[in-house]
Scaffold this active site. Structure first.
Site, PDB file in Angstrom:
ATOM      1  N   ARG A   1      -3.995  -7.541 -21.166  1.00  0.00           N
ATOM      2  CA  ARG A   1      -4.871  -7.104 -22.260  1.00  0.00           C
ATOM      3  C   ARG A   1      -4.218  -6.056 -23.148  1.00  0.00           C
ATOM      4  O   ARG A   1      -4.730  -5.735 -24.204  1.00  0.00           O
ATOM      5  CB  ARG A   1      -6.222  -6.634 -21.709  1.00  0.00           C
ATOM      6  CG  ARG A   1      -6.138  -5.496 -20.744  1.00  0.00           C
ATOM      7  CD  ARG A   1      -7.485  -5.213 -20.109  1.00  0.00           C
ATOM      8  NE  ARG A   1      -8.470  -4.765 -21.076  1.00  0.00           N
ATOM      9  CZ  ARG A   1      -8.421  -3.600 -21.709  1.00  0.00           C
ATOM     10  NH1 ARG A   1      -7.422  -2.771 -21.481  1.00  0.00           N
ATOM     11  NH2 ARG A   1      -9.338  -3.257 -22.574  1.00  0.00           N
TER      12      ARG A   1
ATOM     13  N   PRO B   1       0.822  -1.228   0.000  1.00  0.00           N
ATOM     14  CA  PRO B   1       0.000   0.000   0.000  1.00  0.00           C
ATOM     15  C   PRO B   1       0.851   1.272   0.000  1.00  0.00           C
ATOM     16  O   PRO B   1       0.346   2.356  -0.261  1.00  0.00           O
ATOM     17  CB  PRO B   1      -0.835  -0.115   1.275  1.00  0.00           C
ATOM     18  CG  PRO B   1      -0.297  -1.264   2.040  1.00  0.00           C
ATOM     19  CD  PRO B   1       0.550  -2.085   1.152  1.00  0.00           C
TER      20      PRO B   1
ATOM     21  N   ASP C   1      -9.844   2.239 -25.172  1.00  0.00           N
ATOM     22  CA  ASP C   1     -10.236   2.118 -23.773  1.00  0.00           C
ATOM     23  C   ASP C   1     -10.411   3.453 -23.085  1.00  0.00           C
ATOM     24  O   ASP C   1      -9.769   4.426 -23.449  1.00  0.00           O
ATOM     25  CB  ASP C   1      -9.139   1.407 -22.982  1.00  0.00           C
ATOM     26  CG  ASP C   1      -9.147  -0.063 -23.237  1.00  0.00           C
ATOM     27  OD1 ASP C   1     -10.166  -0.559 -23.691  1.00  0.00           O
ATOM     28  OD2 ASP C   1      -8.107  -0.686 -22.970  1.00  0.00           O
TER      29      ASP C   1
ATOM     30  N   GLU D   1       2.292  -7.618   8.139  1.00  0.00           N
ATOM     31  CA  GLU D   1       2.560  -6.172   8.187  1.00  0.00           C
ATOM     32  C   GLU D   1       3.432  -5.709   7.023  1.00  0.00           C
ATOM     33  O   GLU D   1       3.571  -4.519   6.790  1.00  0.00           O
ATOM     34  CB  GLU D   1       3.238  -5.793   9.513  1.00  0.00           C
ATOM     35  CG  GLU D   1       2.344  -5.961  10.729  1.00  0.00           C
ATOM     36  CD  GLU D   1       1.023  -5.241  10.576  1.00  0.00           C
ATOM     37  OE1 GLU D   1       1.023  -4.022  10.365  1.00  0.00           O
ATOM     38  OE2 GLU D   1      -0.023  -5.915  10.664  1.00  0.00           O
TER      39      GLU D   1
HETATM   40 CL1  6GU Z   1      -0.413  -3.800  -3.478  1.00  0.00          CL
HETATM   41  N1  6GU Z   1      -1.027  -4.505  -1.011  1.00  0.00           N
HETATM   42  C1  6GU Z   1      -1.739  -4.384   0.119  1.00  0.00           C
HETATM   43  N2  6GU Z   1      -1.479  -5.210   1.144  1.00  0.00           N
HETATM   44  N3  6GU Z   1      -2.695  -3.486   0.277  1.00  0.00           N
HETATM   45  C2  6GU Z   1      -2.937  -2.683  -0.753  1.00  0.00           C
HETATM   46  C3  6GU Z   1      -2.246  -2.746  -1.965  1.00  0.00           C
HETATM   47  C4  6GU Z   1      -1.272  -3.679  -2.059  1.00  0.00           C
HETATM   48  N4  6GU Z   1      -2.714  -1.804  -2.789  1.00  0.00           N
HETATM   49  C5  6GU Z   1      -3.673  -1.186  -2.115  1.00  0.00           C
HETATM   50  N5  6GU Z   1      -3.807  -1.705  -0.899  1.00  0.00           N
END
Ligand code: 6GU
Length: 262
Positions: free
Chosen positions: A153, A88, A168, A115
């Site tokens: 794609r 994230p 697209d 984590e």
């Molecule tokens: Cl790539 N991993 C995790 N654990 N949470 C996320 C993410 C990735 N992308 C958005 N939230």
């Protein structure tokens, strides 16, 4: 394009490659998808892949050695592969990144769980850190599927119509126009006349105009990144004039003014 996914849940990828365009791309050998269990590279009788964080705190951290060995083993097969850590904290994935990834020979996805992954992996073994949006997932596996889908794609030969990927949404910072198919009447709602006219020039014009207006209404942020052509500026100006007219006629009819309606 070779996709190698390093994960502790490789079975998640079995159904993923069995359907639709991804399946077709695998069958046609446009792509290969190999999910590798990081546990295979963990040592000891229990093949542990996670451990408690130094400094204390809750949650577990993925140990660096199994991930590093798994990346090294994947690169042995193909040195050209780029490594992507799914986290994230990464850069938010979008269509431009999908296009950039589609040019590579292959991608290794490191799917974190718990984590996260030991920081030393991020520094020494990773080319890109990618997130798929501002929310937290329980792991990177579903994010890897999202990216594999979006990249696959774009690979030449994967989609049927040669133009499909070019038209697209997002391809030029515009959303796609509306689509209609049979029946002609559905729940008291019809199909725009122009689409039934057979006049391809008019249809193209209508599609371009609706695509621009839909982008303005649904995703005005995209228009800020787009160099508008002069016909497009003209379309927006015409809409502005029409909206102005409606507002003016409202005040003539004695309707609430904007401030009066509060
Ligand atoms: Cl790539 N991993 C995790 N654990 N949470 C996320 C993410 C990735 N992308 C958005 N939230």
């Amino acid at each position: 394009m070779d996709f190698i996914v390093l994960t502790i849940f490789p079975e998640m990828f079995v159904p993923f490659i069995e359907y639709g365009i991804v399946r077709k791309a695998v069958e046609q050998k446009n792509i290969s998808v190999k999910a590798v269990n990081i546990r295979e590279f963990a040592e000891g009788r229990h093949r542990v892949t996670d451990d408690r964080p130094y400094g204390g705190g809750c949650g577990m951290v993925m140990k660096p050695e199994p991930v590093a060995y798994a990346i090294k083993a994947a690169k042995k097969e193909n040195q050209d592969l780029k490594t992507i850590l799914l986290t994230p904290q990464g850069k938010t994935f979008n269509q431009n990144i999908a296009r950039e990834f589609a040019l590579f020979n292959g991608l290794i996805f490191v799917c974190g769980r718990y984590e996260g992954v030991d920081e030393r992996i991020c520094h020494d073994f990773i080319d890109y850190e990618i997130s798929i949006g501002d929310y937290v997932l329980t792991g990177g596996d579903t994010a890897a599927m999202v990216i594999i889908d979006a990249v696959t794609r774009l690979i030449p030969g994967v989609l049927g119509g040669a133009e499909s990927a070019q038209k697209d949404s997002f391809s030029d910072n515009l959303l796609e126009h509306a689509h209609y198919t049979r029946p002609r009447d559905f729940q008291d709602s019809g199909v725009p006349d122009v689409l039934l006219s057979g006049n391809h020039k008019e249809i193209e014009k209508w599609r371009h105009e609706t695509s621009l207006i839909r982008t303005f209404l649904k995703r005005p942020d995209l228009l800020k990144n787009r160099q508008l052509s002069s016909p497009e500026v003209e379309i927006l100006r015409r809409w502005c004039i029409d909206i102005e007219k409606i507002i003016r006629s409202q005040s003539l009819h004695g309707a609430d003014t904007l401030s009066g309606s509060q």
